[in-house]
Motif scaffolding. Structure first.
Motif, PDB file in Angstrom:
ATOM      1  N   ILE B  21       0.834  -1.207   0.000  1.00 15.76           N
ATOM      2  CA  ILE B  21       0.000   0.000   0.000  1.00 15.76           C
ATOM      3  C   ILE B  21       0.875   1.267   0.000  1.00 15.76           C
ATOM      4  CG2 ILE B  21      -1.702   1.308   1.346  1.00 15.76           C
ATOM      5  CD1 ILE B  21      -2.636  -1.539   2.401  1.00 15.76           C
ATOM      6  N   LEU B  22       1.816   1.339   0.941  1.00 14.24           N
ATOM      7  CA  LEU B  22       2.620   2.566   1.072  1.00 14.24           C
ATOM      8  C   LEU B  22       3.582   2.760  -0.104  1.00 14.24           C
ATOM      9  CD1 LEU B  22       3.518   2.722   4.890  1.00 14.24           C
ATOM     10  CD2 LEU B  22       1.797   4.019   3.661  1.00 14.24           C
ATOM     11  N   GLY B  24       3.275   1.403  -3.051  1.00 16.64           N
ATOM     12  CA  GLY B  24       2.452   1.636  -4.250  1.00 16.64           C
ATOM     13  C   GLY B  24       2.118   3.112  -4.371  1.00 16.64           C
ATOM     14  N   GLY B  25       1.699   3.720  -3.253  1.00 23.20           N
ATOM     15  CA  GLY B  25       1.389   5.149  -3.228  1.00 23.20           C
ATOM     16  C   GLY B  25       2.623   5.993  -3.508  1.00 23.20           C
ATOM     17  N   HIS B  26       3.735   5.587  -2.903  1.00 18.61           N
ATOM     18  CA  HIS B  26       5.008   6.320  -3.078  1.00 18.61           C
ATOM     19  C   HIS B  26       5.452   6.274  -4.542  1.00 18.61           C
ATOM     20  CE1 HIS B  26       8.991   7.796  -1.930  1.00 18.61           C
ATOM     21  NE2 HIS B  26       9.516   6.822  -2.660  1.00 18.61           N
ATOM     22  N   ALA B  28       3.595   5.674  -7.208  1.00 23.67           N
ATOM     23  CA  ALA B  28       2.660   6.407  -8.062  1.00 23.67           C
ATOM     24  C   ALA B  28       2.884   7.915  -7.926  1.00 23.67           C
ATOM     25  CB  ALA B  28       1.227   6.038  -7.686  1.00 23.67           C
ATOM     26  N   GLY B  29       3.046   8.372  -6.686  1.00 26.16           N
ATOM     27  CA  GLY B  29       3.183   9.811  -6.449  1.00 26.16           C
ATOM     28  C   GLY B  29       4.517  10.378  -6.906  1.00 26.16           C
ATOM     29  N   ASP B  33       3.927  10.340 -11.722  1.00 28.57           N
ATOM     30  CA  ASP B  33       3.107  11.516 -11.463  1.00 28.57           C
ATOM     31  C   ASP B  33       2.288  11.966 -12.670  1.00 28.57           C
ATOM     32  OD1 ASP B  33       6.040  11.876 -11.738  1.00 28.57           O
ATOM     33  OD2 ASP B  33       5.477  13.915 -12.269  1.00 28.57           O
ATOM     34  N   LEU B  36      -0.569   9.587 -13.000  1.00 29.86           N
ATOM     35  CA  LEU B  36      -1.484   9.852 -11.886  1.00 29.86           C
ATOM     36  C   LEU B  36      -2.311  11.105 -12.172  1.00 29.86           C
ATOM     37  CD1 LEU B  36      -2.022   8.558  -9.070  1.00 29.86           C
ATOM     38  CD2 LEU B  36      -0.562  10.329  -8.103  1.00 29.86           C
ATOM     39  N   ARG B  55       7.071  18.269   1.463  1.00 26.84           N
ATOM     40  CA  ARG B  55       6.866  16.946   2.095  1.00 26.84           C
ATOM     41  C   ARG B  55       7.693  16.836   3.373  1.00 26.84           C
ATOM     42  NH1 ARG B  55       7.185  15.263  -3.213  1.00 26.84           N
ATOM     43  NH2 ARG B  55       9.309  14.516  -2.931  1.00 26.84           N
ATOM     44  N   SER B  64       5.211   8.480   7.823  1.00 28.97           N
ATOM     45  CA  SER B  64       4.935   7.394   6.868  1.00 28.97           C
ATOM     46  C   SER B  64       6.225   6.893   6.204  1.00 28.97           C
ATOM     47  CB  SER B  64       3.903   7.811   5.823  1.00 28.97           C
ATOM     48  OG  SER B  64       4.437   8.784   4.976  1.00 28.97           O
ATOM     49  N   TYR B  65       7.197   7.793   5.965  1.00 30.76           N
ATOM     50  CA  TYR B  65       8.483   7.356   5.386  1.00 30.76           C
ATOM     51  C   TYR B  65       9.210   6.414   6.346  1.00 30.76           C
ATOM     52  CZ  TYR B  65       8.407  10.783   1.551  1.00 30.76           C
ATOM     53  OH  TYR B  65       8.089  11.493   0.416  1.00 30.76           O
TER      54      TYR B  65
END
Lengths: 148, 126
Positions: B21-22, B24-26, B28-29, B33, B36, B55, B64-65
């Motif tokens: 999850i984390l 995957g988000g990282h 993608a972001g 980008d 996205l 950030r 979260s990092y």
């Protein structure tokens, strides 16, 4: 050996055993790829910790590192990391589902001719590998745009 | 497999889900980008220094990092430990491998955490 001690088996095949899908067929090779992609991601993570740490030294140091990442070889390596991540993640989802008894069909009595649970989960494997392939191609459009 | 091994395995599996999850988000972001932006409709340059600073100021990103680093290291080093002990399964070798994996994990976790938290403190200090 006392009755309470489990029997120890010596691993006689070693890492060469990874290369043999054996009775597991295609899933045996996914197992090999899962391990290779996992090791590659661990290696990348270790390097990533130090590379991203450059932001502590200010804007100039960060920009210098970012310039390095624009090199085509580095971009190709970044894409391979993405490929490894997508494959490892989706194959990992399959492994966790199977580990918890999902997607392998209902338990049945072992009546001949025996049914293999490998066949029950194969649809899941094919579906996830198609999604993996699509995501890998999609990511290539962004990650393989070489400058110039 | 004894009880402790099963607990480690379960933590490893849970870490795998968290990393999925984390990370995957990282991914993608940070690296997808533009793709996205096609979905969410706006685009920034996440690797520009100004964005890195934004950030860095965020407590949520900082936590979260560190969390992602910890879970990813546990998951990765658990896997490495499994592979190595499959090959070298003697008691002495297993102890050495366990020590090596824990040492590497602690060093990498401390390095990443110190860098992340220090950067957060630098960016929030006027």
């Amino acid at each position: 050996m006392s009755a309470s001690q489990p029997k120890q088996y010596v691993n006689q095949i070693g890492i060469i055993g990874w290369l043999k899908g054996g009775r597991h067929g295609f899933e045996g090779y996914l197992y090999l790829l899962h391990r290779i992609s996992g090791l590659a991601l661990l290696l990348f993570l270790s390097a990533h910790v130090f590379v991203t740490g450059s932001r502590l030294f200010g804007e100039a140091a960060w920009e210098q590192v970012m310039r390095l990442t624009h090199h085509p070889v580095v971009q190709l390596l970044e894409y391979l990391v993405y490929v490894a991540f997508v494959f490892h993640a989706l194959n990992g989802v399959r492994l966790i589902l199977i580990e918890f008894g999902l997607a392998v069909g209902r338990p049945e009595r072992p009546v001949y001719p025996y049914k293999s649970s490998l066949n029950a989960q194969r649809k899941l494997m094919i579906g996830l590998m198609i999604i993996t392939g699509l995501l890998i191609v999609l990511g290539g459009f962004e990650l393989l745009r070489f400058p110039g | 497999m004894n009880n402790a091994h099963m607990k480690y395995w379960l933590v490893n599996a849970l870490c795998g889900v968290v990393v999925l999850i984390l990370l995957g988000g990282h991914m993608a972001g940070m690296h997808l980008d533009d793709l996205l932006a096609l979905v969410v409709g706006s685009s920034t340059e996440p690797l520009e220094w100004a964005e890195v600073n934004v950030r860095g100021q965020s407590r949520l990103f900082t936590v979260s990092y560190v969390f992602l680093l910890g879970t990813a290291l546990f998951h990765g080093l658990y896997g490495l430990h499994t592979i190595l002990t499959e090959r070298w399964s003697g008691r002495r070798a297993a102890r050495f491998i366990l020590f090596g994996c824990w040492s590497a994990g602690v060093i990498l976790f401390l390095t990443g955490t110190i860098a992340t938290v220090s950067f957060h403190l630098l960016t929030v200090t006027p």
